[in-house]
Structures are given as structure tokens and as C-alpha cells.
Design a protein around this motif. Sequence first.
Motif, PDB file in Angstrom:
ATOM      1  N   UNK A   1       0.843  -1.200   0.000  1.00  8.38           N
ATOM      2  CA  UNK A   1       0.000   0.000   0.000  1.00  8.38           C
ATOM      3  C   UNK A   1       0.877   1.249   0.000  1.00  8.38           C
ATOM      4  N   UNK A   2       1.959   1.216   0.753  1.00  7.47           N
ATOM      5  CA  UNK A   2       2.851   2.378   0.802  1.00  7.47           C
ATOM      6  C   UNK A   2       3.436   2.683  -0.570  1.00  7.47           C
TER       7      UNK A   2
ATOM      8  N   UNK B   1       2.035   2.102  -3.302  1.00  4.80           N
ATOM      9  CA  UNK B   1       0.926   2.299  -4.243  1.00  4.80           C
ATOM     10  C   UNK B   1       0.805   1.154  -5.258  1.00  4.80           C
TER      11      UNK B   1
ATOM     12  N   UNK C   1      -5.458   1.168  -1.152  1.00  5.28           N
ATOM     13  CA  UNK C   1      -5.697   0.974   0.277  1.00  5.28           C
ATOM     14  C   UNK C   1      -6.872   0.036   0.550  1.00  5.28           C
ATOM     15  N   UNK C   2      -7.945   0.157  -0.249  1.00  5.66           N
ATOM     16  CA  UNK C   2      -9.118  -0.675   0.013  1.00  5.66           C
ATOM     17  C   UNK C   2      -8.776  -2.158  -0.074  1.00  5.66           C
TER      18      UNK C   2
ATOM     19  N   UNK D   1      -5.661  -3.463   0.140  1.00 10.90           N
ATOM     20  CA  UNK D   1      -4.661  -3.785   1.163  1.00 10.90           C
ATOM     21  C   UNK D   1      -5.362  -4.096   2.484  1.00 10.90           C
ATOM     22  N   UNK D   2      -6.489  -3.417   2.742  1.00  6.53           N
ATOM     23  CA  UNK D   2      -7.234  -3.664   3.981  1.00  6.53           C
ATOM     24  C   UNK D   2      -7.720  -5.116   4.057  1.00  6.53           C
TER      25      UNK D   2
END
Lengths: 124, 235
Positions: free
Chosen positions: A24-25, A27, A31-32, A34-35
Amino acid sequence: MNDVLQWGTIAASLCLLVLAVELARRRLVIEEYALAWITAAVGLLVLSSSRAWLHWLARLLDVAYPPSLLLLALIFVGALLAMYFTVVVSRHRRALEQLSRAHALLEERVRGLERRPPSYPEKQ
Amino acid sequence: MTASVLVLIPAFNEADNVLHVVAEVRAGLPDCDVLVVDDASTDHTGRVLESSGAAYLRLPVRLGVGGAVRAGLCYGLTRGYRAAVRLDADGQHPVEAVEPMLAALEQGDAVRGSRYLSPSSYVTPPTRRLGQRFLSALLSLLTDTPASDPTSGLWAFSPRAIEFLAEHHPSGYAEPELALLLERHALRVTEVAVKMRRRRSGESTLTFAWSLVAAARALLAFVVVPLRPLARPPP
């Protein structure tokens, strides 16, 4: 469950968690999504951290060897993630089709506008 | 002739509210241009906008509020607006708040309208307020600037912020992350007290379940955004 196995599964869960955050960092994963991986990693971490919960679950499911539940949990979580991302891919496929259609229709309209002579009156 | 300020209204399934908001903006801010970004609404928002004469973008696929704002800011950037203001299409954001926010842009690159800077009659459910306070405390710690209303969708942006956010505005319900991203890229964020209202009609898309996802996303963003390389060097 012996200590080596427990610490090994905890380490693997932590690696998965760190990998999800790092992707996620960078990119590489939004983020969605990665959650979803982070949730799976935290779930596995919780299960592998507590022998009491693992043994309780093994008794509930009539499993003779509690550590085998970790493998079952891993397979189940993997299947859930695969299903989730199948849904995501399907949604993206539909969106891609809509965008392609909209693009093609717009291109056709632009070609039509370009073909009209400058003095062509607009339709009322 | 293009006005110098763009009022940007992202909308999803707000057929009952959007025209009222547009009319309010036209009446209260006659010198501003209005752009509605229809985020692939499934109700008759599109038909309502067609017959209204308002300028609008209709996204062919749903991008979420973050993507819709990004599209609107791209529009603003290509037309050279000196400021952009984001208002929600549900009628929560009063038009009277816009002028003080534009004035506050003299001191910063982005201004957030805050419901909680001064006493107001706006009532937030206790669980949501608790979550907001938690995000507010984290955000204030990470940015060294007060963030009394981290989830506010009422924002004003300077040309520098428009240029940056046209490409980098975060997706989804990303208001907490937005402030962190701006500060990280040397774009100053300030707050102005505003009196918000309840939404005019209909239901918010931010259900309890989505609030939890948005909060989890914000926490992840608080971890990864400070660790990312800068999107562009600060000017």
C-alpha cells in the motif's frame, strides 16, 4: 501446539501484515484492497497467538490435532480472499465494458462533428 | 467569460437534492461557476441535470466521492480557476460558508469547513463523534495543525492545491487522508468555523459498515502516507 510452530505462524502472519502495508505504501495495491489482506493477516495472527482459542475451536470442531486448524484457517482465508477479488475483478470488467462503450460512442460523435461543414446549422 | 471560482458538487443518487443545492449556489454566489459531477448515479440525477442547464460531468462508471472530486478538479485546472470549493450535493453545506473560506485561502492552500470550531446546533451521533475525535487527535499529531473536523467534506482549494489534487486527490471517503496528504506536500491547511445542516432528504451512502471501512482506510493512510516518497517536490 509446540512453541516453534506457534512462533512460526505468528511470524508468517506478521510478514503478511507488513507486506500488505508495504505494498500500500508503494501504491502497488490500493488501500481498500490492502485492507482485505491486513484483515486476513490480523485474523491469522490472533488465531496463532492464542493457544487457548485454538484448542477451544478444535474442541468445538472435534479436531484431534489443534494446529491443523491453522492450515484450515489459512485455506479458508485464502478462499475468501480469492472470492473477494473475483468480485472486484468482475466489477472492473463491467466498468471496463461501460468505459469502452462510452469511449466508442464519443469517438463516433466527434467524427460526426468533424465531418460537418462549418456553416452547417445546429438542429433545433 | 469563465468566473474565477468553481463550485464543485460531487453527486451520487441525489436527484431530489442536487437542483436545490445548485439553485442555492447560483443565488448566493452569482459570480461563481457551478459544476456537478454525477458519479454514475443509478437514480434520475442524470436526467435532472440534463434539464437543469447546469454544467455537469457524468462519469460512466462509479469512482466514489474522491474520484468524482478529482474529475471536477481536473476540469477546474484545465479552465484556470483561481479557487475551487467543494460542496456536497445533499444540502448539508451552507452557501454562506463559502465566502469566509475563500477569504481564508489568503493564509493557506486549502481550507476545511469545520462543524466543531464553534458551538452549533449540528448533532452528530455519539459513536461517529467518538470516531471523529480519535481521527482528529491522530491527524493533529501527524500534521502539527489542529483538525477539529477531520471528516468534513466542505473544502476550498487554491490554484496550487487544485493542480496537485487534480492528480492526487485520494479515493473514497478520504477527507482525513486529504489533510495529511496536503500538509506532507507543503500545502497548508487551515480551518474555518461553519454551521452545517442535516442533509435535505434521502440517505447517506456512508452507512455504519462503510464508516468502519472508511475509518480503517484512514488509519492505514495515516501509516503509509508519511512513509511514501513525495508525489512531487514541494515548490
